[in-house]
Design a protein around this motif. Structure first.
Motif, PDB file in Angstrom:
ATOM      1  N   GLN A   1      44.175   4.015  51.506  1.00 30.82           N
ATOM      2  CA  GLN A   1      43.135   4.775  50.817  1.00 30.82           C
ATOM      3  C   GLN A   1      43.528   6.245  50.662  1.00 30.82           C
ATOM      4  OE1 GLN A   1      39.607   4.069  53.132  1.00 30.82           O
ATOM      5  NE2 GLN A   1      39.387   1.938  52.456  1.00 30.82           N
ATOM      6  N   ARG A   2      44.159   6.810  51.684  1.00 34.16           N
ATOM      7  CA  ARG A   2      44.599   8.199  51.563  1.00 34.16           C
ATOM      8  C   ARG A   2      45.683   8.348  50.504  1.00 34.16           C
ATOM      9  NH1 ARG A   2      44.076   8.064  57.258  1.00 34.16           N
ATOM     10  NH2 ARG A   2      46.319   7.659  57.480  1.00 34.16           N
ATOM     11  N   ALA A   3      46.575   7.374  50.403  1.00 32.36           N
ATOM     12  CA  ALA A   3      47.601   7.429  49.361  1.00 32.36           C
ATOM     13  C   ALA A   3      46.971   7.347  47.975  1.00 32.36           C
ATOM     14  CB  ALA A   3      48.603   6.292  49.561  1.00 32.36           C
ATOM     15  N   GLU A   4      45.965   6.486  47.807  1.00 31.19           N
ATOM     16  CA  GLU A   4      45.266   6.414  46.526  1.00 31.19           C
ATOM     17  C   GLU A   4      44.528   7.711  46.222  1.00 31.19           C
ATOM     18  OE1 GLU A   4      42.796   2.899  46.735  1.00 31.19           O
ATOM     19  OE2 GLU A   4      44.132   1.884  45.309  1.00 31.19           O
ATOM     20  N   GLN A   5      43.906   8.302  47.242  1.00 34.86           N
ATOM     21  CA  GLN A   5      43.213   9.566  47.042  1.00 34.86           C
ATOM     22  C   GLN A   5      44.181  10.654  46.586  1.00 34.86           C
ATOM     23  OE1 GLN A   5      41.433  11.122  50.589  1.00 34.86           O
ATOM     24  NE2 GLN A   5      40.547  12.922  49.569  1.00 34.86           N
ATOM     25  N   ALA A   6      45.358  10.716  47.196  1.00 35.30           N
ATOM     26  CA  ALA A   6      46.364  11.700  46.764  1.00 35.30           C
ATOM     27  C   ALA A   6      46.785  11.457  45.321  1.00 35.30           C
ATOM     28  CB  ALA A   6      47.576  11.635  47.694  1.00 35.30           C
ATOM     29  N   ALA A   7      46.917  10.188  44.933  1.00 37.67           N
ATOM     30  CA  ALA A   7      47.290   9.886  43.543  1.00 37.67           C
ATOM     31  C   ALA A   7      46.199  10.334  42.581  1.00 37.67           C
ATOM     32  CB  ALA A   7      47.565   8.390  43.401  1.00 37.67           C
ATOM     33  N   ARG A   8      44.930  10.138  42.959  1.00 32.65           N
ATOM     34  CA  ARG A   8      43.843  10.597  42.097  1.00 32.65           C
ATOM     35  C   ARG A   8      43.846  12.118  41.972  1.00 32.65           C
ATOM     36  NH1 ARG A   8      40.987   6.381  44.804  1.00 32.65           N
ATOM     37  NH2 ARG A   8      40.199   7.883  46.332  1.00 32.65           N
ATOM     38  N   GLN A   9      44.125  12.820  43.061  1.00 33.44           N
ATOM     39  CA  GLN A   9      44.180  14.284  42.996  1.00 33.44           C
ATOM     40  C   GLN A   9      45.311  14.759  42.099  1.00 33.44           C
ATOM     41  OE1 GLN A   9      44.461  15.324  47.132  1.00 33.44           O
ATOM     42  NE2 GLN A   9      42.259  15.206  47.486  1.00 33.44           N
ATOM     43  N   VAL A  10      46.459  14.100  42.173  1.00 40.34           N
ATOM     44  CA  VAL A  10      47.572  14.471  41.304  1.00 40.34           C
ATOM     45  C   VAL A  10      47.233  14.190  39.849  1.00 40.34           C
ATOM     46  CG1 VAL A  10      49.963  13.897  40.701  1.00 40.34           C
ATOM     47  CG2 VAL A  10      49.313  14.230  43.086  1.00 40.34           C
ATOM     48  N   ALA A  11      46.554  13.079  39.605  1.00 39.68           N
ATOM     49  CA  ALA A  11      46.139  12.781  38.235  1.00 39.68           C
ATOM     50  C   ALA A  11      45.169  13.825  37.706  1.00 39.68           C
ATOM     51  CB  ALA A  11      45.503  11.395  38.174  1.00 39.68           C
ATOM     52  N   GLY A  12      44.444  14.487  38.601  1.00 37.07           N
ATOM     53  CA  GLY A  12      43.519  15.540  38.199  1.00 37.07           C
ATOM     54  C   GLY A  12      44.145  16.912  38.103  1.00 37.07           C
ATOM     55  N   GLY A  13      45.467  17.006  38.304  1.00 33.00           N
ATOM     56  CA  GLY A  13      46.153  18.283  38.144  1.00 33.00           C
ATOM     57  C   GLY A  13      46.701  18.887  39.417  1.00 33.00           C
ATOM     58  N   ALA A  14      46.489  18.253  40.577  1.00 31.31           N
ATOM     59  CA  ALA A  14      47.030  18.794  41.830  1.00 31.31           C
ATOM     60  C   ALA A  14      48.541  18.574  41.893  1.00 31.31           C
ATOM     61  CB  ALA A  14      46.336  18.144  43.021  1.00 31.31           C
ATOM     62  N   GLN A  15      49.181  19.290  42.820  1.00 31.96           N
ATOM     63  CA  GLN A  15      50.618  19.191  42.989  1.00 31.96           C
ATOM     64  C   GLN A  15      50.943  18.565  44.344  1.00 31.96           C
ATOM     65  OE1 GLN A  15      52.684  19.849  40.555  1.00 31.96           O
ATOM     66  NE2 GLN A  15      51.041  20.620  39.253  1.00 31.96           N
ATOM     67  N   VAL A  16      52.067  17.876  44.389  1.00 34.14           N
ATOM     68  CA  VAL A  16      52.558  17.280  45.623  1.00 34.14           C
ATOM     69  C   VAL A  16      53.479  18.289  46.309  1.00 34.14           C
ATOM     70  CG1 VAL A  16      53.799  15.349  46.674  1.00 34.14           C
ATOM     71  CG2 VAL A  16      52.392  14.973  44.639  1.00 34.14           C
ATOM     72  N   VAL A  17      53.167  18.603  47.548  1.00 33.51           N
ATOM     73  CA  VAL A  17      53.936  19.596  48.297  1.00 33.51           C
ATOM     74  C   VAL A  17      54.519  18.928  49.535  1.00 33.51           C
ATOM     75  CG1 VAL A  17      53.859  21.818  49.496  1.00 33.51           C
ATOM     76  CG2 VAL A  17      52.427  21.436  47.482  1.00 33.51           C
ATOM     77  N   ASP A  18      55.820  19.022  49.670  1.00 33.99           N
ATOM     78  CA  ASP A  18      56.496  18.582  50.885  1.00 33.99           C
ATOM     79  C   ASP A  18      56.578  19.799  51.794  1.00 33.99           C
ATOM     80  OD1 ASP A  18      57.856  17.130  52.730  1.00 33.99           O
ATOM     81  OD2 ASP A  18      59.741  16.988  51.608  1.00 33.99           O
ATOM     82  N   TRP A  19      55.891  19.741  52.940  1.00 36.24           N
ATOM     83  CA  TRP A  19      55.797  20.925  53.783  1.00 36.24           C
ATOM     84  C   TRP A  19      55.879  20.520  55.252  1.00 36.24           C
ATOM     85  CZ3 TRP A  19      51.927  21.952  57.414  1.00 36.24           C
ATOM     86  CH2 TRP A  19      50.862  21.048  57.424  1.00 36.24           C
ATOM     87  N   THR A  20      56.147  21.479  56.085  1.00 36.30           N
ATOM     88  CA  THR A  20      56.199  21.249  57.520  1.00 36.30           C
ATOM     89  C   THR A  20      55.901  22.557  58.243  1.00 36.30           C
ATOM     90  OG1 THR A  20      57.515  20.312  59.340  1.00 36.30           O
ATOM     91  CG2 THR A  20      58.652  21.729  57.772  1.00 36.30           C
ATOM     92  N   LEU A  21      55.805  22.470  59.543  1.00 41.26           N
ATOM     93  CA  LEU A  21      55.435  23.612  60.390  1.00 41.26           C
ATOM     94  C   LEU A  21      56.348  23.637  61.598  1.00 41.26           C
ATOM     95  CD1 LEU A  21      53.343  25.846  61.407  1.00 41.26           C
ATOM     96  CD2 LEU A  21      52.099  23.927  62.450  1.00 41.26           C
ATOM     97  N   TRP A  22      56.849  24.818  61.942  1.00 42.46           N
ATOM     98  CA  TRP A  22      57.608  24.957  63.179  1.00 42.46           C
ATOM     99  C   TRP A  22      57.250  26.278  63.840  1.00 42.46           C
ATOM    100  CZ3 TRP A  22      60.008  24.439  58.384  1.00 42.46           C
ATOM    101  CH2 TRP A  22      60.623  25.568  57.868  1.00 42.46           C
ATOM    102  N   VAL A  23      57.269  26.276  65.166  1.00 45.35           N
ATOM    103  CA  VAL A  23      56.837  27.419  65.970  1.00 45.35           C
ATOM    104  C   VAL A  23      57.919  27.719  67.001  1.00 45.35           C
ATOM    105  CG1 VAL A  23      55.054  28.363  67.476  1.00 45.35           C
ATOM    106  CG2 VAL A  23      54.432  26.747  65.671  1.00 45.35           C
ATOM    107  N   THR A  24      58.203  28.992  67.194  1.00 48.43           N
ATOM    108  CA  THR A  24      59.166  29.439  68.198  1.00 48.43           C
ATOM    109  C   THR A  24      58.490  30.445  69.113  1.00 48.43           C
ATOM    110  OG1 THR A  24      61.073  29.120  66.725  1.00 48.43           O
ATOM    111  CG2 THR A  24      61.366  30.611  68.588  1.00 48.43           C
TER     112      THR A  24
END
Length: 482
Positions: A407-430
């Motif tokens: 369901q989350r994958a489908e929701q992301a696809a609907r958001q992209v169809a509405g104009g959202a962008q797919v972002v590959d991101w991560t977080l690191w802390v030192t």
């Protein structure tokens, strides 16, 4: 509305871990590899049946390690990282000592920064020098911008929503700019020593003031340094100046093209002010003080003539879960998993709160172009559906977690169809401690800060401490940019 309630407009959702299709807990690559090895075992066993007594247990052990999870990663990847570090330790590659070597190595930073060089460019719009980090191997260039966040905890809800929308537009601009390969936002928090505050209060303190006022001021001077800090933040953008129809021919034109591309990013309205583009002195200060915190308060004159290779450590040792450099020692953690529920915009606040030790938090981004993002989501939907079907065929029904992931994958696809962008991101802390004996306390403080986010899961960067440490510095290294 109570103090713990957050309006729906300030909740962030749509965060999902990328998962490929595989049998059980195996990834796609591990599933294909296991099938190939089992096929080879069967072919060999046809001619030599006795070999199955050796090959099948070995294959089962390797597949089992690939399926078992350890610290959010496969046990096979975990032990492979430790074995790689042990091999490097035996060969001496985990230790660095600055020595005079023939050119060009004499001017290189260690590790992932070895291929970088610092270029002092002239910005005609501001009249200042701009520090551009050039990766000699890939040809990419990185320009950093010093920022001054305004803070949003006491800002109106409309202002915060506007800032979130504007930052989304900035990411949208990155997705359509083919030359921008990645970006990262870093916030460095250095605990306040308190001497400056105490000196200022001492000069302004009136002895004839009421006793209660004097006691309150003395108490603030005594306790405030524990909750104050110097905050420095910067945005680093990695650009490939040659990724265009008419690529620049020489280095000067490449630098000019890089600055032009970075200038297309408009950060106004994102909730932060632009201080300036980082100068060569700024970059030298940030990098050198990260490896040697003792020079953080030195004057600019001490960094003006510093060579780029001299900004690195004089001596460093890369351990499995820590990184010792110039007397200090650091521990770097990477993102394991984000909460699957909507989270408030201020969820990273515990990580950004001042503490006893220096902390550096970095968000790395790689914005996919619209076609690549749409194709990725289609693969993710197919993989989630296949995983649920395979589990249903074996156990009679799919797991609820698999249904929710689909369901989350489908929701992301609907958001992209509405104009959202797919972002590959991560977080690191030192987190950095001035003495090796203080490292356990620094790690405990970081662990409590991560727990305070209420949902974000992080783990140590096993066997990659030096690389993750450098990823938080503006030296042109972004793990997401291949």
């Amino acid at each position: 509305m109570s103090a713990h309630e957050v309006p729906d407009g300030l909740m962030v959702s749509g965060l999902r871990t990328r998962r490929s299709f595989g049998m059980g807990n195996l990834s796609k690559e591990a599933t294909i590899g296991a099938a190939a090895v089992l096929t080879a075992d069967g072919l060999i066993g046809v001619r030599h049946p006795a070999s199955l007594l050796v090959t099948l247990p070995l294959t089962g052990a390797v597949v089992g390690l690939a399926a078992v999870r350890r610290h959010g990663m496969s046990a096979l990847a975990y032990y492979r990282a430790k074995l790689a570090w042990q091999r490097g330790y035996r060969t001496g590659t985990t230790s660095y000592r600055r020595v005079l070597l023939p050119q060009p190595y004499v001017l290189d930073l260690p590790g992932v920064g070895a291929s970088s060089s610092l270029i002092a460019a002239h910005d005609p719009t501001s009249g200042r020098k701009v520090g551009v980090v050039h990766d000699r191997t890939t040809g990419r260039m990185t320009v950093s911008t010093l920022l001054a966040p305004r803070g949003s905890l006491m800002a109106p809800t409309s202002a915060v929503c506007s800032g979130l929308r504007t930052w989304g537009e900035v990411l949208n601009t990155m997705s359509t700019a083919e030359q921008i390969k990645g970006a990262s936002v870093t916030i460095q928090i250095t605990p306040g020593a308190g001497e400056a505050l105490a000196d200022d209060v001492q000069h302004r303190r009136r002895p004839d003031a009421p006793r209660l006022a004097l006691d309150v001021i003395d108490e603030l001077v005594r306790t405030t340094p524990r909750a104050t800090a110097q905050v420095a933040s910067w945005l680093s953008v990695t650009v490939d100046p040659c990724a265009t129809a008419n690529p620049p021919t020489d280095l000067a034109e490449q630098v000019g093209e890089t600055l032009r591309v970075v200038d297309t990013l408009d950060l106004s309205g994102t909730g932060t002010d632009i201080v300036r583009r980082t100068t060569p002195t700024d970059l030298r200060r940030i990098v050198r003080s990260a490896y040697d915190p003792g020079v953080a308060l030195a004057r600019d004159e001490q960094f003006d003539e510093l060579q780029w290779g001299d900004c690195g450590p004089i001596a460093a040792d890369d351990w499995v879960e820590s990184y010792a450099h110039d007397g200090a020692v650091s521990a770097s953690w990477v993102l394991q998993e984000m909460p699957r529920r909507p989270i408030p915009y201020s969820t990273l606040l515990p990580l950004l709160a001042p503490g006893r030790f220096r902390r550096r938090i970095t968000l790395g981004y790689r914005v996919l172009d619209p076609h690549e993002g749409e194709a990725l989501l289609e693969r993710e939907i197919s993989a989630a559906e296949h995983r649920a079907q395979a589990t249903a065929e074996v156990k009679g029904r799919a797991r609820w977690s698999q249904k929710a992931d689909y369901q989350r994958a489908e929701q992301a696809a609907r958001q992209v169809a509405g104009g959202a962008q797919v972002v590959d991101w991560t977080l690191w802390v030192t987190v950095t401690a001035d003495k090796p004996s203080e490292l356990p306390a620094a790690q405990q403080e970081l662990k409590l800060a991560v727990a305070g986010t209420r949902g974000i899961r992080m783990r140590p960067a096993f066997g990659a401490q030096a690389a993750v440490f450098a990823a938080g510095l503006p030296i042109g290294y972004n793990p997401l940019v291949k």
